[in-house]
Design a protein around this motif. Sequence first.
Motif, PDB file in Angstrom:
ATOM      1  N   MET A   1       1.002  -0.970   0.061  1.00  0.00           N
ATOM      2  CA  MET A   1      -0.234   0.244   0.066  1.00  0.00           C
ATOM      3  C   MET A   1       0.810   1.210   0.088  1.00  0.00           C
ATOM      4  SD  MET A   1      -2.889  -1.274   2.291  1.00  0.00           S
ATOM      5  CE  MET A   1      -3.657  -2.394   2.572  1.00  0.00           C
ATOM      6  N   LYS A   2       0.186   1.875  -0.362  1.00  0.00           N
ATOM      7  CA  LYS A   2       1.728   4.241  -0.080  1.00  0.00           C
ATOM      8  C   LYS A   2       0.019   4.401   0.588  1.00  0.00           C
ATOM      9  CE  LYS A   2       4.803   4.578  -3.551  1.00  0.00           C
ATOM     10  NZ  LYS A   2       5.218   3.552  -4.089  1.00  0.00           N
ATOM     11  N   CYS A   3      -1.263   5.296  -0.432  1.00  0.00           N
ATOM     12  CA  CYS A   3      -1.692   6.201   0.489  1.00  0.00           C
ATOM     13  C   CYS A   3      -2.860   5.609   1.255  1.00  0.00           C
ATOM     14  CB  CYS A   3      -3.026   6.777  -1.186  1.00  0.00           C
ATOM     15  SG  CYS A   3      -4.515   6.296  -1.154  1.00  0.00           S
ATOM     16  N   GLY A   4      -3.359   4.756   1.538  1.00  0.00           N
ATOM     17  CA  GLY A   4      -4.341   4.028   2.486  1.00  0.00           C
ATOM     18  C   GLY A   4      -5.527   4.519   2.152  1.00  0.00           C
TER      19      GLY A   4
ATOM     20  N   GLY B   1      -8.160   4.483  -1.096  1.00  0.00           N
ATOM     21  CA  GLY B   1      -7.748   4.301  -1.763  1.00  0.00           C
ATOM     22  C   GLY B   1      -8.269   4.928  -2.947  1.00  0.00           C
ATOM     23  N   LYS B   2      -6.637   6.325  -3.554  1.00  0.00           N
ATOM     24  CA  LYS B   2      -6.226   7.106  -4.495  1.00  0.00           C
ATOM     25  C   LYS B   2      -5.459   6.865  -4.980  1.00  0.00           C
ATOM     26  CE  LYS B   2      -9.095  10.970  -2.419  1.00  0.00           C
ATOM     27  NZ  LYS B   2     -10.100  10.159  -2.768  1.00  0.00           N
ATOM     28  N   CYS B   3      -4.260   6.319  -4.644  1.00  0.00           N
ATOM     29  CA  CYS B   3      -2.859   5.666  -4.982  1.00  0.00           C
ATOM     30  C   CYS B   3      -3.435   5.036  -6.497  1.00  0.00           C
ATOM     31  CB  CYS B   3      -1.629   6.057  -4.865  1.00  0.00           C
ATOM     32  SG  CYS B   3      -1.486   4.403  -3.932  1.00  0.00           S
ATOM     33  N   GLY B   4      -3.900   3.686  -6.124  1.00  0.00           N
ATOM     34  CA  GLY B   4      -3.944   2.749  -6.706  1.00  0.00           C
ATOM     35  C   GLY B   4      -2.995   1.735  -6.970  1.00  0.00           C
ATOM     36  N   ARG B   5      -2.154   1.640  -5.477  1.00  0.00           N
ATOM     37  CA  ARG B   5      -1.183   0.492  -5.381  1.00  0.00           C
ATOM     38  C   ARG B   5      -1.906  -1.226  -4.632  1.00  0.00           C
ATOM     39  NH1 ARG B   5       2.349  -2.437  -5.493  1.00  0.00           N
ATOM     40  NH2 ARG B   5       4.307  -2.075  -4.748  1.00  0.00           N
ATOM     41  N   CYS B   6      -2.630  -0.564  -4.480  1.00  0.00           N
ATOM     42  CA  CYS B   6      -3.455  -1.890  -3.475  1.00  0.00           C
ATOM     43  C   CYS B   6      -4.166  -2.323  -4.418  1.00  0.00           C
ATOM     44  CB  CYS B   6      -3.981  -1.557  -2.490  1.00  0.00           C
ATOM     45  SG  CYS B   6      -5.094  -0.566  -1.704  1.00  0.00           S
TER      46      CYS B   6
ATOM     47  N   TYR C   1      -9.617  -1.787  -3.467  1.00  0.00           N
ATOM     48  CA  TYR C   1      -8.695  -1.084  -3.542  1.00  0.00           C
ATOM     49  C   TYR C   1      -9.091  -1.333  -1.607  1.00  0.00           C
ATOM     50  CZ  TYR C   1      -8.702   2.618  -6.046  1.00  0.00           C
ATOM     51  OH  TYR C   1      -8.833   3.131  -7.909  1.00  0.00           O
TER      52      TYR C   1
ATOM     53  N   CYS D   1      -7.378  -0.812   0.510  1.00  0.00           N
ATOM     54  CA  CYS D   1      -6.754  -0.220   1.836  1.00  0.00           C
ATOM     55  C   CYS D   1      -7.872   0.460   2.258  1.00  0.00           C
ATOM     56  CB  CYS D   1      -5.954   0.636   1.820  1.00  0.00           C
ATOM     57  SG  CYS D   1      -6.838   2.033  -0.049  1.00  0.00           S
TER      58      CYS D   1
END
Length: 280
Positions: free
Chosen positions: A244-247, A249-254, A260, A262
Amino acid sequence: MSRNPYLPYPARIEEAVVENESRDIKTFRLAFEDPGSAAEFRYLPGQFAELSLPGVGEAPFGIASSPTESDRLLFSVKRVGVFTAELHSLEPGAPIGVRGPLGRPFPWERMSGKNLLVIGGGFAFTTLRALIKQVLHPDQRAHFGSLLVIYGARTPGELMYGNELAEWQKRSDIEVHLTVDNAANGWSQHVGVVPAVLEELKPSPKNALAVVCGPPIMLKFTLLSLTKLGFPDDAVILSLEMRMKCGVGKCGRCNIGGKYVCKDGPVFTRQELASLPAEY
Ligand SMILES: Cc1cc2nc3c(=O)[nH]c(=O)nc-3n(C[C@H](O)[C@H](O)[C@H](O)COP(=O)(O)OP(=O)(O)OC[C@H]3O[C@@H](n4cnc5c(N)ncnc54)[C@H](O)[C@@H]3O)c2cc1C
Ligand code: FES
């Protein structure tokens, strides 16, 4: 006005306790710098937070304390890389940021009135500790049926929260089964993998919910055993640990498919996961 979700609460480390024989898991007790933040930081078992260290970065960790433990905020962290090594090197008094609480908690309302089967493996027991502490609280215990816990690790020395596990084993309102892959001298409890203990105990799926956290291999075989025992997919709850990055639901990492982890998780039912691509 709601709080900026990217803004951490300033906190400091109050205590760091080594949890295991390998000394690579520590439980950190944190205190907010502003006591008012503790009232704002309202969480439920199953949620996580992003911890941040100035000049190092940020990483997600499940909240290991229960909101019923109003005097403490706990995180149990395994040392695996850059962030966690730096965190492990810190002494009480060191500053730390806490961003959260984040994610969907365990389905508290749905659990009410149910027999609970809590299954954990390795160091993923952190949010399960939070769940157990909450259920055992005198104001809460009557809202649930039986509470059966199965917790496994490689060796006895790798089981976390040793004192609490021993206390729980003395109580009559919780049944705790501990198992290890490799027993040490004096170990008189189960030896073998978690799914084998589960199949030996044969808990009934009637009016029951199973909550499972652990490494992927344990999850895979535990889920097979739960199916064998008759637990339907919507009665099995898991917590995922995607990168995860933003945690928020914004960055799309997870994301897994359209979800999402996160924000829509990290807690999902097995039924919800069945409709997603198998990327977890
Ligand atoms: C929702 C959530 C809850 C979590 N709860 C906990 C917890 O309670 N306790 C805890 O110790 N850890 C937890 N983690 C994992 C934790 O976030 C990572 O271990 C941490 O980010 C590693 O940072 P690092 O800089 O030390 O490691 P890095 O230097 O980034 O990586 C070191 C090694 O760890 C692996 N790694 C890094 N992040 C992850 C991850 N998310 N999953 C699997 N492998 C990873 C890397 O592949 C690499 O091999 C959680 C993760 C998530 C998403
Ligand atoms: S971590 Fe950014 S969308 Fe989930």
